[in-house]
Design an enzyme around this catalytic site. Structure first.
Site, mmCIF file in Angstrom:
data_model
loop_
_atom_site.group_PDB
_atom_site.id
_atom_site.type_symbol
_atom_site.label_atom_id
_atom_site.label_comp_id
_atom_site.label_asym_id
_atom_site.label_seq_id
_atom_site.Cartn_x
_atom_site.Cartn_y
_atom_site.Cartn_z
ATOM 1 C CE1 TYR A 84 -0.987 -4.055 13.683
ATOM 2 C CE2 TYR A 84 0.639 -2.331 14.016
ATOM 3 C CZ TYR A 84 -0.672 -2.749 13.976
ATOM 4 O OH TYR A 84 -1.679 -1.829 14.219
ATOM 5 C CG PHE A 229 -6.708 1.838 7.627
ATOM 6 C CD1 PHE A 229 -5.413 1.349 7.753
ATOM 7 C CD2 PHE A 229 -7.714 0.938 7.369
ATOM 8 C CE1 PHE A 229 -5.137 -0.002 7.626
ATOM 9 C CE2 PHE A 229 -7.449 -0.422 7.245
ATOM 10 C CZ PHE A 229 -6.160 -0.887 7.365
ATOM 11 N N PRO A 230 -5.192 6.530 8.452
ATOM 12 C CG PRO A 230 -3.175 7.569 8.973
ATOM 13 C CD PRO A 230 -3.876 6.248 9.050
#
Length: 304
Positions: A84, A229-230
């Site tokens: 990231y 990606f909840p």
């Protein structure tokens, strides 16, 4: 110094709500690997870097502040990855929180390389994975990673070699627990035949349940399931999303309903919604206050 974890019930200092409990602490707990108790609603740090999860954020101070706010509101489980930024997310977490509060669990990942914004290439060579863990230790300013996850299985390298790199680091005291990401049930079982796997991180949300069989398997075996990606990268949070009507009935937001659905879907579920905004963070953590009825759950289940 390594992060020392308190027993269940001891949490990081945080801003208390009425009644003395912080927002995230309203969610119940799950114990990762049998010894790391965390509240199940956590924070995902993927959105901290710049566009395409690449480079520095436009406002680094704001990124630092949202990480601090997460812990202040009771979050004690943060998920990140060496890729990231790369490196940027881990460095922001350390800048925001080091020296870390007691009881905070930080998970990171290795196994994806970056060649530009939104470009991700698996590399699972053992020497590379070991190098990346060493760099994560440095960037996070810890002597042991609580949970290291294989970000993707590299099809060019035997799985035993990839996980074996983490096993060696675990034997050296540099890794506490091992997890995997974006795997099938068969791959999860293959990994568990090599070493203890305490978590699996797959794409899963209210409108994408392609990993339902993996979730069911994790639930059966008590393995933490971390849905990435909840809230479908914000799609479920829009006013015209499939959950908008139910959200209005419950005096909640669509994102809160989507997260509450995840929390009630399985006791091993650890949602990690991510954001660069303190306001959005506070909204997301408000899902811990929401209880969905059996009828609500059935209506939401039918949306897939």
């Amino acid at each position: 110094m390594p992060i020392e974890h308190a027993g269940a019930g001891t949490r990081a200092p945080a801003v208390a709500l009425a009644g003395g409990m912080t927002t995230a602490e309203l969610s119940d707990t799950f114990t990762i690997g049998g010894d790391l108790p965390v509240h199940r609603l956590g924070y995902g740090a993927m959105q901290l870097p710049g566009p395409g999860v690449w480079g520095e954020p436009a406002d680094r101070a704001a990124a630092v502040r949202v990480v601090q706010a997460a812990v202040e509101q009771g979050v004690d489980f943060i998920d990140t990855a060496d890729s990231y930024g790369p490196e940027v997310s881990e460095q922001i977490i350390a800048e925001a929180l080091h020296p870390y509060p007691e009881g905070l669990v930080i998970a990171t990942k290795a196994g994806l390389t970056r060649q530009g914004p939104d470009v991700w290439t698996p590399v699972g060579r053992p020497a590379y994975l070991k190098q990346q863990v060493e760099l994560s230790l440095r960037h996070l300013k810890v002597e042991r990673i609580d949970l290291i996850q294989l970000h993707r299985i590299d099809p060019e390298v035997p799985l035993a070699d990839q996980l074996g790199a983490f096993v060696e680091l675990k034997e050296q005291g540099k890794v506490r627990h091992i997890g995997v990401s974006e795997v099938s049930v068969e791959e999860l079982e293959a990994a568990r035949a090599i070493t203890e796997i305490v978590s699996v991180q797959n794409l899963y949300n209210l409108t994408n349940r392609q990993s339902q069989d993996v979730l069911d398997h994790a639930t059966e075996h008590g393995i933490a399931f971390i849905p990435w990606f909840p809230i479908a990268t914000g799609d479920l949070a829009s006013p015209d999303s499939p959950v908008a009507d139910i959200a209005r009935e419950l005096d909640a937001t669509p994102s809160q309903v989507a997260l509450a659905w995840l929390l009630q879907k399985s006791p091993v579920m650890l949602p990690i919604p991510g954001t660069k905004s303190v306001d959005h963070l506070t909204e997301n953590l408000g899902a811990a206050r929401l209880t969905l009825s059996a009828e609500d759950m059935a209506r939401l289940d039918a949306l897939a």
